[in-house]
Design an enzyme around this catalytic site. Structure first.
Site, short mmCIF file in Angstrom:
data_model
loop_
_atom_site.label_atom_id
_atom_site.label_comp_id
_atom_site.label_asym_id
_atom_site.label_seq_id
_atom_site.Cartn_x
_atom_site.Cartn_y
_atom_site.Cartn_z
N SER A 157 0.84 -1.20 0.00
CA SER A 157 0.00 0.00 0.00
C SER A 157 0.87 1.24 0.00
O SER A 157 1.98 1.24 0.56
CB SER A 157 -0.90 0.02 1.23
OG SER A 157 -1.57 1.27 1.36
N TYR A 204 -2.15 -0.34 10.17
CA TYR A 204 -2.27 -0.83 8.79
C TYR A 204 -1.03 -0.46 7.99
O TYR A 204 -0.43 -1.30 7.31
CB TYR A 204 -3.51 -0.25 8.13
CG TYR A 204 -3.63 -0.58 6.66
CD1 TYR A 204 -4.08 -1.83 6.25
CD2 TYR A 204 -3.30 0.35 5.68
CE1 TYR A 204 -4.18 -2.15 4.90
CE2 TYR A 204 -3.40 0.06 4.34
CZ TYR A 204 -3.85 -1.19 3.95
OH TYR A 204 -3.94 -1.50 2.62
#
Length: 257
Positions: free
Chosen positions: A149, A162
């Site tokens: 990501s 995350y």
């Protein structure tokens, strides 16, 4: 059918029932691969992907793999072994895509230990042991592609855990590239930005202001689509990417440059 550069290959895609995973599975199939579509809970969606692939002349099968608990990797590969004989008698795999992940995370002040453990179990521990268990099945010259990501390189305190998981995944990728290089196996990460998937639907779709903001983050001025990421993954899975390993490929559309 598209360019068929993966004929005779077998690919495993975790989180393959929707979003980016679905787009990857369908692109691999168009390129000629047999695709194992791994899913956690949504059996209907997984079998829809498989049926769509088959209707378009490809080969695919679904297998359930609920990640985030001890033994999940062994269970995934047991399900794979039970079905792969119909497609590849030697039981081998050529491409492993660790796409499954969860984005549930909070800021530093409100993140609980349980939430921390869950996001790391799914996003880091599961890919680690999926690869560990899969190495005996992964052919020399194979591919490992981890879906990371843009949050791994940007400060986003609202999803701090995350982002940390994706940073860990990129480090995992780097070490895999070094360790498995002698076998001709490449390992790379692909790091998307904001992508129009079901995961982001609640705040993105039907909200012109949110969509405009997400589009403004990209140098290309639009929100990313699952196919934008899948096409990059397909390149890394192909022989054209044989000299690319240990890299994090930015797939954010030039976000936050």
């Amino acid at each position: 059918m598209g360019a068929r550069g993966l004929e005779g290959k077998v690919a495993l895609v975790t989180g393959g029932s929707r979003g980016i995973g679905r787009a990857i599975a369908e692109r691999f199939s168009r390129d000629g691969a047999t695709v194992a579509v791994a899913y956690a809970r949504d059996e209907t969606a997984a079998y829809e992907v498989v049926e769509r692939i088959r209707k378009n002349g490809g080969q695919a099968f679904a297998l359930r793999a609920e990640l985030g608990r001890h033994g999940d990797a062994a269970s995934l590969w047991a399900a794979f072994d039970a079905q792969i004989g119909e497609h590849a008698p030697d039981g081998s795999v050529d491409i492993i895509v660790n796409n499954a992940g969860i984005g549930r995370s909070s800021d530093l002040a409100s993140l609980t230990e349980e939430q921390f453990d869950e996001v790391f179990a799914v996003n880091v521990r599961a890919p680690f042991f999926i690869v560990q268990e899969g190495l005996k099945r992964l052919r020399d010259g194979g591919r490992i592609i981890n879906i990371s990501s843009g949050a791994a390189r940007l400060a986003m305190p609202e999803i701090i855990a995350y982002g940390a998981t994706k940073g860990a995944l990129d480090t995992f990728t780097l070490n895999l590239a070094k360790e498995l290089g002698p076998r001709g196996i490449t390992a790379n990460s692909v790091a998307p930005g904001v992508i129009d998937t079901d995961v982001n639907a609640s705040w993105l779709r039907g909200n012109p202001e949110a969509e405009a903001h997400a589009a403004s983050l990209s140098a290309l001025g639009r929100v990313g689509q699952p196919e934008d990421v899948a096409d990059i993954v397909a390149f890394l899975a192909s022989d054209d990417a044989r000299w690319v390993t240990g890299r994090v490929i930015d797939a954010t559309g030039g976000s936050c440059l």
